[in-house]
Write a protein that holds these residues in place. Structure first.
Motif, PDB file in Angstrom:
ATOM      1  N   TRP A 109      -3.354  11.780   7.913  1.00 33.54           N
ATOM      2  CA  TRP A 109      -2.829  13.099   8.264  1.00 33.54           C
ATOM      3  C   TRP A 109      -1.542  12.969   9.077  1.00 33.54           C
ATOM      4  O   TRP A 109      -0.555  13.671   8.819  1.00 33.54           O
ATOM      5  CB  TRP A 109      -3.883  13.874   9.028  1.00 33.54           C
ATOM      6  N   GLU A 110      -1.537  12.076  10.069  1.00 31.14           N
ATOM      7  CA  GLU A 110      -0.348  11.921  10.893  1.00 31.14           C
ATOM      8  C   GLU A 110       0.832  11.401  10.074  1.00 31.14           C
ATOM      9  O   GLU A 110       1.965  11.847  10.253  1.00 31.14           O
ATOM     10  CB  GLU A 110      -0.626  10.976  12.060  1.00 31.14           C
ATOM     11  N   VAL A 111       0.581  10.479   9.163  1.00 34.14           N
ATOM     12  CA  VAL A 111       1.661   9.966   8.320  1.00 34.14           C
ATOM     13  C   VAL A 111       2.204  11.068   7.424  1.00 34.14           C
ATOM     14  O   VAL A 111       3.419  11.231   7.279  1.00 34.14           O
ATOM     15  CB  VAL A 111       1.166   8.758   7.494  1.00 34.14           C
ATOM     16  N   MET A 112       1.312  11.841   6.827  1.00 38.17           N
ATOM     17  CA  MET A 112       1.761  12.936   5.952  1.00 38.17           C
ATOM     18  C   MET A 112       2.546  13.970   6.743  1.00 38.17           C
ATOM     19  O   MET A 112       3.559  14.483   6.266  1.00 38.17           O
ATOM     20  CB  MET A 112       0.559  13.575   5.258  1.00 38.17           C
ATOM     21  N   ALA A 113       2.081  14.297   7.934  1.00 35.50           N
ATOM     22  CA  ALA A 113       2.763  15.293   8.751  1.00 35.50           C
ATOM     23  C   ALA A 113       4.133  14.791   9.207  1.00 35.50           C
ATOM     24  O   ALA A 113       5.099  15.557   9.272  1.00 35.50           O
ATOM     25  CB  ALA A 113       1.913  15.663   9.954  1.00 35.50           C
ATOM     26  N   ARG A 115       6.065  12.668   7.639  1.00 38.99           N
ATOM     27  CA  ARG A 115       6.954  12.526   6.489  1.00 38.99           C
ATOM     28  C   ARG A 115       7.365  13.864   5.908  1.00 38.99           C
ATOM     29  O   ARG A 115       8.151  13.913   4.978  1.00 38.99           O
ATOM     30  CB  ARG A 115       6.287  11.691   5.396  1.00 38.99           C
ATOM     31  N   GLY A 116       6.791  14.943   6.411  1.00 39.93           N
ATOM     32  CA  GLY A 116       7.121  16.258   5.889  1.00 39.93           C
ATOM     33  C   GLY A 116       6.382  16.583   4.602  1.00 39.93           C
ATOM     34  O   GLY A 116       6.737  17.543   3.917  1.00 39.93           O
ATOM     35  N   LEU A 117       5.386  15.797   4.273  1.00 38.67           N
ATOM     36  CA  LEU A 117       4.592  16.078   3.084  1.00 38.67           C
ATOM     37  C   LEU A 117       3.636  17.222   3.369  1.00 38.67           C
ATOM     38  O   LEU A 117       3.283  17.469   4.525  1.00 38.67           O
ATOM     39  CB  LEU A 117       3.826  14.820   2.662  1.00 38.67           C
ATOM     40  N   PRO A 118       3.180  17.914   2.354  1.00 39.66           N
ATOM     41  CA  PRO A 118       2.235  18.992   2.590  1.00 39.66           C
ATOM     42  C   PRO A 118       0.942  18.461   3.210  1.00 39.66           C
ATOM     43  O   PRO A 118       0.272  17.622   2.647  1.00 39.66           O
ATOM     44  CB  PRO A 118       1.952  19.567   1.198  1.00 39.66           C
ATOM     45  N   ALA A 119       0.651  18.922   4.401  1.00 35.85           N
ATOM     46  CA  ALA A 119      -0.558  18.520   5.101  1.00 35.85           C
ATOM     47  C   ALA A 119      -1.119  19.741   5.801  1.00 35.85           C
ATOM     48  O   ALA A 119      -0.446  20.753   5.976  1.00 35.85           O
ATOM     49  CB  ALA A 119      -0.267  17.414   6.111  1.00 35.85           C
ATOM     50  N   ILE A 120      -2.323  19.648   6.220  1.00 31.46           N
ATOM     51  CA  ILE A 120      -2.939  20.756   6.971  1.00 31.46           C
ATOM     52  C   ILE A 120      -2.282  20.780   8.342  1.00 31.46           C
ATOM     53  O   ILE A 120      -2.239  19.791   9.046  1.00 31.46           O
ATOM     54  CB  ILE A 120      -4.452  20.543   7.109  1.00 31.46           C
ATOM     55  N   SER A 121      -1.779  21.935   8.727  1.00 28.04           N
ATOM     56  CA  SER A 121      -1.171  22.026  10.062  1.00 28.04           C
ATOM     57  C   SER A 121      -1.532  23.310  10.727  1.00 28.04           C
ATOM     58  O   SER A 121      -2.193  24.136  10.206  1.00 28.04           O
ATOM     59  CB  SER A 121       0.344  21.887   9.973  1.00 28.04           C
TER      60      SER A 121
END
Length: 121
Positions: A109-113, A115-121
């Motif tokens: 989750w932290e890596v996706m967030a 990198r600007g990838l779609p993640a739950i935020s």
């Protein structure tokens, strides 16, 4: 103005608190007093303290420096029942596997967030 703390940091802190408290929640008092789950309790509590320290670490460091230790702890927790020869307590084994998997999921989750990838935020 201070930046808000990201949700994955709060979840990491909650995971650390759970790991510290889980021996007292999961094991009976007699089991802990007789030392039958001593290895499991030490493993969970030590890992929980390390996770709590990591959750309070500065978020401005390099991404690899933030996620590598947490993912290593996640993999260590999933391997702990086998490598540390837990006493056959299925609850301790399930707790190690679930919390280790959750730590790895938090890293993803932290890596996706970051990198600007779609993640739950």
């Amino acid at each position: 103005m201070r930046k808000p703390i990201p949700p994955h940091k709060w979840l990491l802190a909650a995971m650390g608190i759970w790991l510290v408290l889980s021996p007292f929640v999961l094991f009976r008092e007699e089991t802990l007093l007789q030392g039958m789950a001593e290895l499991e309790a030490i493993a969970f509590m030590a890992t929980g303290i390390v996770v709590l320290v990591m959750s309070g670490a500065d978020g401005r460091s390099h991404l690899l420096a933030r996620v590598a230790p947490v993912s290593a702890l996640g993999f260590l927790l999933t391997a702990a029942p086998t490598s540390l020869n837990f006493t056959g307590n299925i609850v301790a084994t399930a707790n190690a596997w679930l919390t280790g998997s959750a730590l790895i999921a938090l890293v993803v989750w932290e890596v996706m967030a970051s990198r600007g990838l779609p993640a739950i935020s």
